[in-house]
Motif scaffolding. Sequence first.
Motif, PDB file in Angstrom:
ATOM      1  N   ASP A  43       0.811  -1.429   0.128  1.00 50.39           N
ATOM      2  CA  ASP A  43      -0.018  -0.036   0.083  1.00 50.39           C
ATOM      3  C   ASP A  43       0.970   1.294  -0.002  1.00 50.39           C
ATOM      4  OD1 ASP A  43       0.839   0.454   2.628  1.00 50.39           O
ATOM      5  OD2 ASP A  43      -0.788  -0.677   3.568  1.00 50.39           O
ATOM      6  N   GLU A  44       0.200   2.420  -0.029  1.00 56.19           N
ATOM      7  CA  GLU A  44       0.949   3.876  -0.242  1.00 56.19           C
ATOM      8  C   GLU A  44       1.988   3.796   1.113  1.00 56.19           C
ATOM      9  OE1 GLU A  44      -1.343   6.941  -0.738  1.00 56.19           O
ATOM     10  OE2 GLU A  44      -2.184   6.294  -2.432  1.00 56.19           O
ATOM     11  N   THR A  45       1.596   3.480   2.427  1.00 55.47           N
ATOM     12  CA  THR A  45       2.203   3.682   3.350  1.00 55.47           C
ATOM     13  C   THR A  45       3.648   2.614   3.420  1.00 55.47           C
ATOM     14  OG1 THR A  45       0.356   4.103   4.757  1.00 55.47           O
ATOM     15  CG2 THR A  45       2.445   3.374   6.048  1.00 55.47           C
ATOM     16  N   MET A  46       3.482   1.677   2.818  1.00 52.54           N
ATOM     17  CA  MET A  46       4.586   0.709   2.722  1.00 52.54           C
ATOM     18  C   MET A  46       5.576   1.280   1.727  1.00 52.54           C
ATOM     19  SD  MET A  46       2.683  -3.089   2.929  1.00 52.54           S
ATOM     20  CE  MET A  46       4.059  -4.007   2.577  1.00 52.54           C
ATOM     21  N   ILE A  47       5.238   1.866   0.642  1.00 54.19           N
ATOM     22  CA  ILE A  47       6.016   2.467  -0.304  1.00 54.19           C
ATOM     23  C   ILE A  47       6.901   3.652   0.329  1.00 54.19           C
ATOM     24  CG2 ILE A  47       6.158   3.764  -2.649  1.00 54.19           C
ATOM     25  CD1 ILE A  47       3.672   1.912  -3.323  1.00 54.19           C
ATOM     26  N   TYR A  48       6.024   4.458   1.042  1.00 54.37           N
ATOM     27  CA  TYR A  48       6.511   5.621   1.616  1.00 54.37           C
ATOM     28  C   TYR A  48       7.684   5.209   2.628  1.00 54.37           C
ATOM     29  CZ  TYR A  48       2.723   8.272  -0.159  1.00 54.37           C
ATOM     30  OH  TYR A  48       1.583   9.193  -0.825  1.00 54.37           O
ATOM     31  N   GLU A  49       7.504   4.348   3.593  1.00 56.73           N
ATOM     32  CA  GLU A  49       8.439   3.786   4.603  1.00 56.73           C
ATOM     33  C   GLU A  49       9.626   3.437   3.685  1.00 56.73           C
ATOM     34  OE1 GLU A  49       5.422   2.844   8.320  1.00 56.73           O
ATOM     35  OE2 GLU A  49       6.048   1.174   6.575  1.00 56.73           O
ATOM     36  N   ASP A  85       4.966  12.866   5.872  1.00 60.27           N
ATOM     37  CA  ASP A  85       5.742  13.052   7.275  1.00 60.27           C
ATOM     38  C   ASP A  85       5.718  11.757   7.996  1.00 60.27           C
ATOM     39  OD1 ASP A  85       6.873  13.918   9.571  1.00 60.27           O
ATOM     40  OD2 ASP A  85       5.832  15.685   9.918  1.00 60.27           O
ATOM     41  N   PRO A  86       6.763  11.104   8.197  1.00 56.99           N
ATOM     42  CA  PRO A  86       6.522   9.918   9.013  1.00 56.99           C
ATOM     43  C   PRO A  86       6.195   9.951  10.446  1.00 56.99           C
ATOM     44  CG  PRO A  86       8.887  10.403   8.658  1.00 56.99           C
ATOM     45  CD  PRO A  86       7.963  11.193   7.710  1.00 56.99           C
ATOM     46  N   LEU A  87       6.438  11.171  11.038  1.00 53.42           N
ATOM     47  CA  LEU A  87       6.111  11.389  12.386  1.00 53.42           C
ATOM     48  C   LEU A  87       4.534  11.627  12.422  1.00 53.42           C
ATOM     49  CD1 LEU A  87       8.806  14.002  13.219  1.00 53.42           C
ATOM     50  CD2 LEU A  87       8.770  11.788  13.770  1.00 53.42           C
TER      51      LEU A  87
END
Length: 393
Positions: free
Chosen positions: A357-363, A388-390
């Motif tokens: 998903d998008e979060t996994m890609i961002y991380e 922003d990861p925070l």
Amino acid sequence: MKKTNFRLIVQSLFLAFVLAAVFIFREHAEAWCPFGGVETIYTYAKTGKMVCSLAVSNIYILISVLLLTLLLRRVFCGYACPIGAISTLLRKGAAKIGIKQIHVTGKVDRVLRLLKYVVLAVILYVTWTHSELYFRTADPCYALISRHGEDITFFAYIVLGLIILVSLFIMMPFCRWFCPLAAVMNPISRFGFSKIKRDTDVCIDCGKCSKICPMEIDVANVKTVNDASCMSCGDCIEGCPVKDKGALKLNFIRTIPRPRIVAVIVMIALFAGAVLAVNFFDIPSYIHVHDDPQGHGELETLEMNVTGVNCNGSAMLFVFFLERDDIYELPGYFKVEAWPHPDTARVKIHYDTEKADETMIYEAVTEAYYDPIDERWRVSPFQIEGYDPLMLE
């Protein structure tokens, strides 16, 4: 406005436009260098990846310049090239203060003209072999249009300085003898549709056309100028004492009225076409295929703006982070398409929505990664616009 000043004014305007784009508006001018298209087209066709710092716009502008050359010979050199503009303006200025021009003709000129083909061959061999712009460090044009960062060396300024010095005494020395883009244009220019024709019945054989030609072509002793270095600049026509009688004409099927104005209009139209092509057919300059999507779940494309992807090398590092094997490992991604840029790059990632998903890609893109081969942590140099990861908590 005197007609004899028209080309100088156009050259000055093009030069001012380039310098303003680089130093005032901070644009990535290298992405619009036609020779960049020559340097990267082989690598892009072979691998789907541009040579570092270049873009598809380099190929589009190269196509427009080559079409221009086919129509009007090397008119790009006579009106739009920044190095050609500087050389011409300096020589004209030097003449006004009494510095006599050194005319290099005959066998010496013919031998010197071969040097640009050697320069072209060496540059292309090294660039296509290593996929790097190694000769940027000595490129006088890059010394002029770059943002003057770490990727340019003092040697490039020395080369530019030598061109400036020699241009005080010789008209357009770099364009005539050393320019690799000229070596690319010459074979096309030789078969260019437009030609300067001399009417021997009207000509008074004063020889002024040969003396005034920036490329030292012996116009006065030929009926048709077939020399590949002809820029269709019109200097010989404008300087002819019997031009009103048609002693010299620029022909394209038939005589072209107001040849200088026509040349500039055609040139601007083709350049505008290149700009439109970039906007309407903006293909990525970096493509990396990771897996075959067939047989997988529903596919999705995530498009994001990323800082840190400024060239081919950093795009490869971007892929390195996607293909990590730690807790942020990203399964189910198939392809990366990127448009590297010194400021903010556009990136598309194609992935399987059942596995990622998008979060996994961002991380995967932004989290630090331990490299077991080098035995060190790699901190991500990439920042994703709007992420922003925070804020995930």
